[in-house]
Scaffold this active site. Structure first.
Site, PDB file in Angstrom:
ATOM      1  N   GLY A 142      15.696  45.899 -25.884  1.00 39.29           N
ATOM      2  CA  GLY A 142      14.251  45.845 -26.062  1.00 39.29           C
ATOM      3  C   GLY A 142      13.655  44.498 -25.732  1.00 39.29           C
ATOM      4  O   GLY A 142      14.042  43.829 -24.769  1.00 39.29           O
ATOM      5  N   CYS A 143      12.721  44.073 -26.574  1.00 40.55           N
ATOM      6  CA  CYS A 143      11.946  42.864 -26.300  1.00 40.55           C
ATOM      7  C   CYS A 143      12.793  41.593 -26.267  1.00 40.55           C
ATOM      8  O   CYS A 143      12.391  40.602 -25.667  1.00 40.55           O
ATOM      9  CB  CYS A 143      10.844  42.714 -27.340  1.00 40.55           C
ATOM     10  SG  CYS A 143       9.581  44.002 -27.276  1.00 40.55           S
ATOM     11  N   MET A 144      13.945  41.601 -26.908  1.00 41.65           N
ATOM     12  CA  MET A 144      14.752  40.373 -26.925  1.00 41.65           C
ATOM     13  C   MET A 144      15.699  40.281 -25.730  1.00 41.65           C
ATOM     14  O   MET A 144      16.420  39.301 -25.583  1.00 41.65           O
ATOM     15  CB  MET A 144      15.562  40.273 -28.216  1.00 41.65           C
ATOM     16  CG  MET A 144      16.709  41.248 -28.323  1.00 41.65           C
ATOM     17  SD  MET A 144      17.624  40.951 -29.846  1.00 41.65           S
ATOM     18  CE  MET A 144      18.875  42.227 -29.721  1.00 41.65           C
ATOM     19  N   HIS A 281       8.599  34.955 -27.403  1.00 46.06           N
ATOM     20  CA  HIS A 281       8.246  36.279 -26.888  1.00 46.06           C
ATOM     21  C   HIS A 281       6.879  36.699 -27.415  1.00 46.06           C
ATOM     22  O   HIS A 281       6.571  36.525 -28.589  1.00 46.06           O
ATOM     23  CB  HIS A 281       9.311  37.292 -27.320  1.00 46.06           C
ATOM     24  CG  HIS A 281       8.875  38.712 -27.183  1.00 46.06           C
ATOM     25  ND1 HIS A 281       8.591  39.288 -25.966  1.00 46.06           N
ATOM     26  CD2 HIS A 281       8.640  39.672 -28.111  1.00 46.06           C
ATOM     27  CE1 HIS A 281       8.219  40.537 -26.145  1.00 46.06           C
ATOM     28  NE2 HIS A 281       8.244  40.800 -27.440  1.00 46.06           N
TER      29      HIS A 281
END
Length: 357
Positions: A142-144, A281
């Site tokens: 995902g976002c990481m 992020h």
């Protein structure tokens, strides 16, 4: 004798040409969901609270109604994602002065589409990357994943210090829209996430010095929070990826990240005050504020991340790489400066990368 850490040579970024401002997107979704008796005023409030001015979409807005199956959206992901990924990698290689044949490792991250072979294979063919390249496609972080991919690529270059690695992130979040899902989590997601691709070129410490003053990856750390799978992710169904997004994400971040960062820095003989650049992020206003409060940072410390959020939205794994690219382009970092790159994502987990210019 301590070996020279891997260096980040360049960041390439690519956005699809279909930019739509937030008010136009609010109107389009309101017209669609209004017929299903959804609270349209609530939708507009949630979208405006995301502090996103507009987003680049994989397709023209008029083409989305025809995407009535997971196969159609995923086909669009493969087609558009291949184009954007190639553009981002080409730009990054050109900036780094590296040819496609010099690439030894290719890391590919995404969470918004699937294919076998994965998109990195298409990039090898399309760009003329060496057939001896070591490919590592990563799905599900995902976002990481932008931060995690950067860490994994630098790990490989510590083992192979004479080689070159490329990380490419392709995220087409708009193609994951669940049109029948009027949950608050899905409504927030439709107001927050955008589409884009980013690529990073890194080289091992034994290669010739990079032109200019490239940041080096001093250390990395992964942090997994047990029993937090419910915080963020996908529920995968017949219509594709349905977002799982707990309202407690900022709470988890604020409760944990400060201590995680302090322990990571202390392991490298450093403290928060030694870090000049924070590359966070762009998870959303509440996520960024939780990160800022957890580290007791001034508002200006995350100005670059907030600006990226406003300009293009949350690009999932590509977001933190966009912020990194913006910092590199700005020329603000000076020799000796330290930077902390950080992202959080499904698991629930955090990835931390320590940089020195």
């Amino acid at each position: 004798m301590t070996s020279t850490p891997p260096a980040i040579l360049s960041v390439g970024r690519a956005l699809p040409p279909n930019f739509v401002d937030q008010e136009t997107l609010i109107a389009a979704l309101s017209a669609f969901w209004g017929a299903r008796h959804f609270n349209i005023e609530r939708l507009a409030d949630l979208h405006r609270a995301a502090r996103v001015g507009g987003r680049h979409l994989a397709l023209p807005l008029t083409e989305y109604p025809a995407l009535d199956s997971f196969q159609k959206t995923n086909d669009a992901f493969i087609r558009v994602g291949s184009e954007l990924g190639a553009a981002a990698v080409s730009e990054a290689l050109s900036r780094a002065g590296v040819t496609p044949r010099e690439v030894d490792h290719l890391y590919f991250v995404t969470v918004t589409g699937v294919s076998t072979p994965s998109l990195d294979a298409k990039l090898v063919n399309r760009l003329g990357i060496s057939p001896a390249v070591k490919r590592t496609p990563i799905f599900g972080l995902g976002c990481m994943a932008g931060a995690a991919g950067l860490a994994r690529a630098s790990d490989a270059l510590r083992a192979f210090p004479g080689e070159v690695a490329v990380l490419v992130s392709v995220e087409l979040c708009s193609l994951t829209l669940q049109r029948e899902d009027t949950s608050i989590a899905n409504v927030i997601a439709t107001g927050l996430f955008g589409d884009g691709a980013a690529a990073v070129v890194l080289q091992g410490g034994e290669r010739a010095p990079a032109p200019g003053h490239a940041p080096r990856v001093l250390a990395t750390r992964s942090v997994f929070y047990p029993d937090t799978e419910w915080v963020m992710g996908w529920d995968v169904g017949d219509s594709g990826f349905k977002v799982v997004l707990s309202a407690k994400v900022p709470e988890v971040i604020q409760a944990n990240v400060g201590g995680d960062v302090d322990r990571f820095l202390a392991a490298n003989g450093l403290a928060r005050g030694d870090v000049r650049h924070f590359i966070a992020h762009t998870g959303g206003p509440k996520v960024l504020e939780a990160f800022r409060r957890a580290l007791d940072l001034p508002e200006a410390a995350l100005a670059r991340s907030f600006r990226s959020l406003q300009e293009v939205g949350n690009l999932s794994s590509a977001s933190v790489l966009f912020v990194l690219g913006d910092l590199l382009d700005s020329g603000e970092a000076r020799p000796g400066d330290l930077g902390l790159l950080a992202a959080m994502g499904p698991g629930f987990s955090a990835e931390l990368v320590l940089l020195r210019w």
